[in-house]
Motif scaffolding. Structure first.
Motif, PDB file in Angstrom:
ATOM      1  N   TYR A  66       0.852  -1.390   0.009  1.00 41.33           N
ATOM      2  CA  TYR A  66      -0.021  -0.154   0.001  1.00 41.33           C
ATOM      3  C   TYR A  66       0.725   1.381   0.025  1.00 41.33           C
ATOM      4  O   TYR A  66       0.434   2.318   0.562  1.00 41.33           O
ATOM      5  N   GLU A  67       1.993   1.247  -0.806  1.00 40.86           N
ATOM      6  CA  GLU A  67       2.885   2.462  -0.877  1.00 40.86           C
ATOM      7  C   GLU A  67       2.039   3.735  -1.576  1.00 40.86           C
ATOM      8  O   GLU A  67       2.634   4.898  -1.294  1.00 40.86           O
ATOM      9  N   ARG A  68       1.341   3.569  -2.320  1.00 39.56           N
ATOM     10  CA  ARG A  68       0.742   4.689  -3.294  1.00 39.56           C
ATOM     11  C   ARG A  68       1.696   5.469  -4.242  1.00 39.56           C
ATOM     12  O   ARG A  68       1.693   6.446  -4.120  1.00 39.56           O
ATOM     13  N   SER A  69       2.487   4.485  -4.666  1.00 40.84           N
ATOM     14  CA  SER A  69       3.580   5.168  -5.502  1.00 40.84           C
ATOM     15  C   SER A  69       3.458   4.751  -6.817  1.00 40.84           C
ATOM     16  O   SER A  69       4.007   5.407  -7.770  1.00 40.84           O
ATOM     17  N   TYR A  70       2.371   3.694  -7.303  1.00 39.93           N
ATOM     18  CA  TYR A  70       2.057   3.643  -8.642  1.00 39.93           C
ATOM     19  C   TYR A  70       0.959   4.543  -9.125  1.00 39.93           C
ATOM     20  O   TYR A  70       0.004   4.751  -8.507  1.00 39.93           O
ATOM     21  N   ASP A  71       1.369   4.923 -10.448  1.00 45.61           N
ATOM     22  CA  ASP A  71       0.478   5.575 -11.093  1.00 45.61           C
ATOM     23  C   ASP A  71       0.149   5.014 -12.645  1.00 45.61           C
ATOM     24  O   ASP A  71       1.006   5.169 -13.366  1.00 45.61           O
ATOM     25  N   GLY A  72      -0.773   4.375 -12.841  1.00 40.79           N
ATOM     26  CA  GLY A  72      -0.924   3.622 -14.191  1.00 40.79           C
ATOM     27  C   GLY A  72      -2.408   2.930 -14.168  1.00 40.79           C
ATOM     28  O   GLY A  72      -3.091   2.931 -13.136  1.00 40.79           O
ATOM     29  N   ASN A  73      -2.551   2.371 -15.081  1.00 42.36           N
ATOM     30  CA  ASN A  73      -3.904   1.745 -15.366  1.00 42.36           C
ATOM     31  C   ASN A  73      -3.807   0.247 -16.087  1.00 42.36           C
ATOM     32  O   ASN A  73      -3.654   0.318 -17.369  1.00 42.36           O
ATOM     33  N   PRO A  74      -3.464  -0.536 -15.077  1.00 39.33           N
ATOM     34  CA  PRO A  74      -3.023  -1.957 -15.874  1.00 39.33           C
ATOM     35  C   PRO A  74      -4.102  -2.605 -16.824  1.00 39.33           C
ATOM     36  O   PRO A  74      -3.521  -2.853 -17.891  1.00 39.33           O
ATOM     37  N   MET A  75      -5.289  -2.239 -16.578  1.00 45.34           N
ATOM     38  CA  MET A  75      -6.686  -2.677 -17.417  1.00 45.34           C
ATOM     39  C   MET A  75      -6.409  -2.152 -18.818  1.00 45.34           C
ATOM     40  O   MET A  75      -6.517  -2.734 -19.693  1.00 45.34           O
ATOM     41  N   GLN A  76      -6.527  -1.010 -18.605  1.00 47.05           N
ATOM     42  CA  GLN A  76      -6.210   0.049 -19.934  1.00 47.05           C
ATOM     43  C   GLN A  76      -4.832  -0.333 -20.833  1.00 47.05           C
ATOM     44  O   GLN A  76      -5.115  -0.671 -22.116  1.00 47.05           O
ATOM     45  N   LYS A  77      -3.787  -0.729 -20.138  1.00 48.90           N
ATOM     46  CA  LYS A  77      -2.697  -1.117 -20.876  1.00 48.90           C
ATOM     47  C   LYS A  77      -2.814  -2.127 -21.715  1.00 48.90           C
ATOM     48  O   LYS A  77      -2.220  -2.508 -22.819  1.00 48.90           O
ATOM     49  N   HIS A  78      -3.399  -3.458 -20.702  1.00 49.09           N
ATOM     50  CA  HIS A  78      -3.308  -4.600 -21.283  1.00 49.09           C
ATOM     51  C   HIS A  78      -4.612  -4.676 -22.694  1.00 49.09           C
ATOM     52  O   HIS A  78      -4.537  -5.345 -23.523  1.00 49.09           O
TER      53      HIS A  78
END
Length: 140
Positions: A66-78
């Motif tokens: 739960y670092e809150r360091s990720y900014d992205g959208n894996p579903m959209q990318k895949h």
């Protein structure tokens, strides 16, 4: 306010360094893999691997610690990667599970694998539904 009292505990016991190691070892296997290597090579340039691995490690640290360091959208990318297909996910998971078993204690490997399989299930459904013929029932 003491944020240590309100911080969410990790899903399971793993360090950021262990997550980084899993990601690095996994993508070394992916690059050498005859099925997944070409798919990833189409999206990650040779000099882009360090940045890709850092982003994915950040994803896992967010999902687990739960670092809150990720900014992205894996579903959209895949879903946007037109050469990613549902049948790639079991192969991806098998490679990932091999790395987890080699790098982590069994209980930690199992917890990480369970989370990865759950996330992959959702991504696979999204990819398969996107490519389904119009009017076809959704994959469940």
């Amino acid at each position: 306010m003491d944020h240590s009292l309100t911080a969410q505990p990790p899903r399971f016991d793993i360090t950021p360094h262990q997550i980084d190691q899993v990601v690095t070892k996994f993508y070394a296997k992916v690059r050498a893999d005859s099925v997944l290597g070409p798919v990833f090579a189409a999206h990650v340039p040779e000099d882009g691997w360090p940045a890709h691995e850092a982003k994915i490690a950040s994803f896992w640290r967010n999902a687990i610690l739960y670092e809150r360091s990720y900014d992205g959208n894996p579903m959209q990318k895949h879903m946007a990667a037109r050469d990613v297909h549902g049948e790639h996910f079991p192969h991806w998971l098998a490679l990932f599970d091999t790395v987890l078993a080699a790098e982590l204690q069994p209980q930690t490997a199992l917890a990480f694998s369970t989370l990865a399989h759950r996330i992959a299930r959702g991504l696979r459904m999204g990819v398969e539904d996107l490519r389904a013929p119009v009017g076809a029932p959704p994959s469940l």
